[in-house]
Design an enzyme around this catalytic site. Structure first.
Site, PDB file in Angstrom:
ATOM      1  N   VAL A   3       0.872  -1.195  -0.029  1.00 56.99           N
ATOM      2  CA  VAL A   3      -0.049   0.045   0.005  1.00 56.99           C
ATOM      3  C   VAL A   3       0.772   1.218  -0.196  1.00 56.99           C
ATOM      4  CG1 VAL A   3      -1.766   1.167   1.047  1.00 56.99           C
ATOM      5  CG2 VAL A   3      -1.567  -1.223   1.371  1.00 56.99           C
ATOM      6  N   ASP A  54       9.086   8.432  -1.229  1.00 57.57           N
ATOM      7  CA  ASP A  54       8.189   9.355  -1.913  1.00 57.57           C
ATOM      8  C   ASP A  54       7.976   8.790  -3.109  1.00 57.57           C
ATOM      9  OD1 ASP A  54       7.406  11.483  -3.696  1.00 57.57           O
ATOM     10  OD2 ASP A  54       8.922  12.955  -2.855  1.00 57.57           O
ATOM     11  N   ASN A  99      -1.881   4.056  -3.943  1.00 56.08           N
ATOM     12  CA  ASN A  99      -2.660   4.980  -3.214  1.00 56.08           C
ATOM     13  C   ASN A  99      -2.315   6.403  -3.039  1.00 56.08           C
ATOM     14  OD1 ASN A  99      -4.905   5.848  -0.605  1.00 56.08           O
ATOM     15  ND2 ASN A  99      -3.017   5.696   0.332  1.00 56.08           N
ATOM     16  N   TYR A 116      -5.313  18.158  -9.951  1.00 56.76           N
ATOM     17  CA  TYR A 116      -5.879  16.840  -9.219  1.00 56.76           C
ATOM     18  C   TYR A 116      -6.978  16.098  -9.934  1.00 56.76           C
ATOM     19  CZ  TYR A 116      -8.087  14.055  -5.253  1.00 56.76           C
ATOM     20  OH  TYR A 116      -8.547  13.157  -4.574  1.00 56.76           O
ATOM     21  N   LYS A 170      -6.364  12.324 -11.524  1.00 53.61           N
ATOM     22  CA  LYS A 170      -7.433  11.436 -11.222  1.00 53.61           C
ATOM     23  C   LYS A 170      -7.973  10.471 -12.313  1.00 53.61           C
ATOM     24  CE  LYS A 170      -6.523  11.229  -6.828  1.00 53.61           C
ATOM     25  NZ  LYS A 170      -5.801   9.942  -6.322  1.00 53.61           N
TER      26      LYS A 170
HETATM   27  P1  NAD Z   1      -3.786  11.741   3.229  1.00 52.25           P
HETATM   28  O1  NAD Z   1      -3.641  13.360   2.749  1.00 52.25           O
HETATM   29  O2  NAD Z   1      -4.386  11.450   4.540  1.00 52.25           O
HETATM   30  O3  NAD Z   1      -2.330  11.156   3.332  1.00 52.25           O
HETATM   31  C1  NAD Z   1      -1.980   9.908   3.305  1.00 52.25           C
HETATM   32  C2  NAD Z   1      -0.549   9.414   3.516  1.00 52.25           C
HETATM   33  O4  NAD Z   1       0.142   9.923   2.334  1.00 52.25           O
HETATM   34  C3  NAD Z   1       0.245  10.440   4.462  1.00 52.25           C
HETATM   35  O5  NAD Z   1       0.870   9.563   5.403  1.00 52.25           O
HETATM   36  C4  NAD Z   1       1.375  11.276   3.723  1.00 52.25           C
HETATM   37  O6  NAD Z   1       2.451  11.174   4.297  1.00 52.25           O
HETATM   38  C5  NAD Z   1       1.384  10.171   2.462  1.00 52.25           C
HETATM   39  N1  NAD Z   1       2.113  11.122   1.301  1.00 52.25           N
HETATM   40  C6  NAD Z   1       1.848  12.105   0.764  1.00 52.25           C
HETATM   41  N2  NAD Z   1       2.554  12.463  -0.072  1.00 52.25           N
HETATM   42  C7  NAD Z   1       3.453  11.213  -0.350  1.00 52.25           C
HETATM   43  C8  NAD Z   1       4.321  10.864  -1.281  1.00 52.25           C
HETATM   44  N3  NAD Z   1       4.843  11.501  -2.245  1.00 52.25           N
HETATM   45  N4  NAD Z   1       4.936   9.554  -1.297  1.00 52.25           N
HETATM   46  C9  NAD Z   1       4.391   8.694  -0.239  1.00 52.25           C
HETATM   47  N5  NAD Z   1       3.442   8.993   0.530  1.00 52.25           N
HETATM   48  C10 NAD Z   1       3.021  10.273   0.637  1.00 52.25           C
HETATM   49  O7  NAD Z   1      -4.404  11.160   2.073  1.00 52.25           O
HETATM   50  P2  NAD Z   1      -5.812  10.272   2.158  1.00 52.25           P
HETATM   51  O8  NAD Z   1      -6.800  11.528   2.248  1.00 52.25           O
HETATM   52  O9  NAD Z   1      -5.871   9.178   2.871  1.00 52.25           O
HETATM   53  O10 NAD Z   1      -6.162  10.168   0.591  1.00 52.25           O
HETATM   54  C11 NAD Z   1      -5.552   8.767  -0.050  1.00 52.25           C
HETATM   55  C12 NAD Z   1      -5.799   8.656  -1.487  1.00 52.25           C
HETATM   56  O11 NAD Z   1      -7.378   8.789  -1.731  1.00 52.25           O
HETATM   57  C13 NAD Z   1      -5.115   9.666  -2.352  1.00 52.25           C
HETATM   58  O12 NAD Z   1      -5.003   9.301  -3.517  1.00 52.25           O
HETATM   59  C14 NAD Z   1      -6.145  10.838  -2.469  1.00 52.25           C
HETATM   60  O13 NAD Z   1      -6.242  11.576  -3.510  1.00 52.25           O
HETATM   61  C15 NAD Z   1      -7.662   9.806  -2.418  1.00 52.25           C
HETATM   62  N6  NAD Z   1      -8.999  10.408  -2.270  1.00 52.25           N
HETATM   63  C16 NAD Z   1      -9.057  11.044  -1.059  1.00 52.25           C
HETATM   64  C17 NAD Z   1     -10.331  11.468  -0.580  1.00 52.25           C
HETATM   65  C18 NAD Z   1     -10.503  12.037   0.498  1.00 52.25           C
HETATM   66  O14 NAD Z   1     -11.483  12.787   0.878  1.00 52.25           O
HETATM   67  N7  NAD Z   1      -9.614  12.049   1.705  1.00 52.25           N
HETATM   68  C19 NAD Z   1     -11.365  11.282  -1.647  1.00 52.25           C
HETATM   69  C20 NAD Z   1     -11.155  10.812  -2.765  1.00 52.25           C
HETATM   70  C21 NAD Z   1      -9.785  10.242  -3.074  1.00 52.25           C
END
Ligand code: NAD
Length: 269
Positions: free
Chosen positions: A19, A67, A94, A160, A164
């Protein structure tokens, strides 16, 4: 082909799951859900303290600081994974960041590039290293985490939304390339997830637009037919389903987990 997954939908013990961005947020919930089904789970994250916290709570898991937008770090991540497990069954791609919230003409090229580097290029870097391992798996699968913004236009969030949508193209193309090898590729398109992140967005937009947080929240809720936010667990449940034998004929799909998004155009205007 022999599947390593049980017919009742539970994952066969020992499946290896990677993941990305799995130390917090949705990724962590996905990782912990697979752990609770006796999978062997490796996460990567850019945030080493979040990884420490994740490993303290989940001593059976493993992790790499990486990263995903850095191809060298992704190579190190896969070297760690191969050294520890020598295999991979499911890649959950993810990692994703929100990027700038601005009209397109006000977006700095560096901010555009950074958003695409994480949300798209990083997914490519991980998939290209995962595929040779998945070809050796009896249950190979890639799960891309896209967004409702990968199915609709999303004003003031162009990088974004573009990233996506690109993941849907990646999903459909990889499903065609990898289907003959028994590897399934699907995208999950979550709606807004309840919790701290959406509440911060609501506070920010209320401030920017001179409206109350409740007005902004109800605008968000009106985006979906079910008038609700989703939970990270909803996304993890779909990932588990797609990785399980219950999903063994599903590939090339973009699955909304969103209470049915009707439009994103009534926000950010
Ligand atoms: P988040 O902002 O809570 O971040 C989750 C993790 O990503 C963090 O631990 C951060 O350190 C890590 N991260 C950030 N940049 C990184 C990089 N370059 N390499 C490795 N790790 C990195 O994210 P989330 O809200 O859990 O979202 C996870 C996924 O779900 C993303 O792709 C996001 O676009 C998608 N998403 C989220 C939502 C929402 O409402 N939260 C809705 C639709 C889609």
């Amino acid at each position: 082909m022999q599947h390593k997954i049980m017919q009742d939908g539970s994952i066969h013990p020992g499946l290896v799951i990677l993941v990305t961005a799995g130390a917090s947020g949705i990724g962590r919930t996905i990782a912990e859900t697979f752990l609770s089904h006796a999978s062997r789970v490796h996460v990567c994250d850019i945030d080493s303290s979040a990884i420490d916290d994740f490993l303290r709570a989940n001593p059976g898991a493993s992790a790499s600081v990486a990263d995903v937008s850095d191809v060298g770090m992704v190579d190190s991540l896969f070297n760690d994974l191969e050294e520890r497990y020598g295999a991979l069954d499911v890649l959950v791609n993810n990692a994703g960041v929100a990027g700038p919230t601005l009209p397109l003409e006000d977006i700095e090229p560096a901010d555009w590039d950074r958003t695409l580097a994480i949300n798209l290029h990083g997914h490519f870097y991980c998939a290209r290293r995962a595929i040779p391992l998945l070809k050796k798996s009896a249950a190979g699968s890639i799960i891309e985490i896209s967004s409702s913004a990968g199915l609709f236009g999303c004003p003031s969030r162009a990088p974004y939304a573009a990233s996506k949508w690109a993941l849907i193209g990646l999903t459909k193309t990889l499903a065609m390339e990898l289907g003959p090898f028994g590897i399934r590729v699907n995208a999950i398109c979550p709606g807004s997830v309840e919790g701290r992140r959406i509440e911060q967005v609501i506070e920010f937009e209320a401030h920017e637009q001179g409206r109350t947080p409740d007005e902004i929240r109800s605008t968000y809720l009106r985006q979906t037919s079910m008038r609700q936010f989703i939970s990270a667990q909803d996304v993890a449940n779909m990932a588990l389903f797609l990785a399980s034998d219950l999903g063994k004929s599903i590939s090339g799909q973009a699955m909304g987990v969103d209470g049915h998004t009707e439009s994103l155009s009534n926000v950010m205007i």
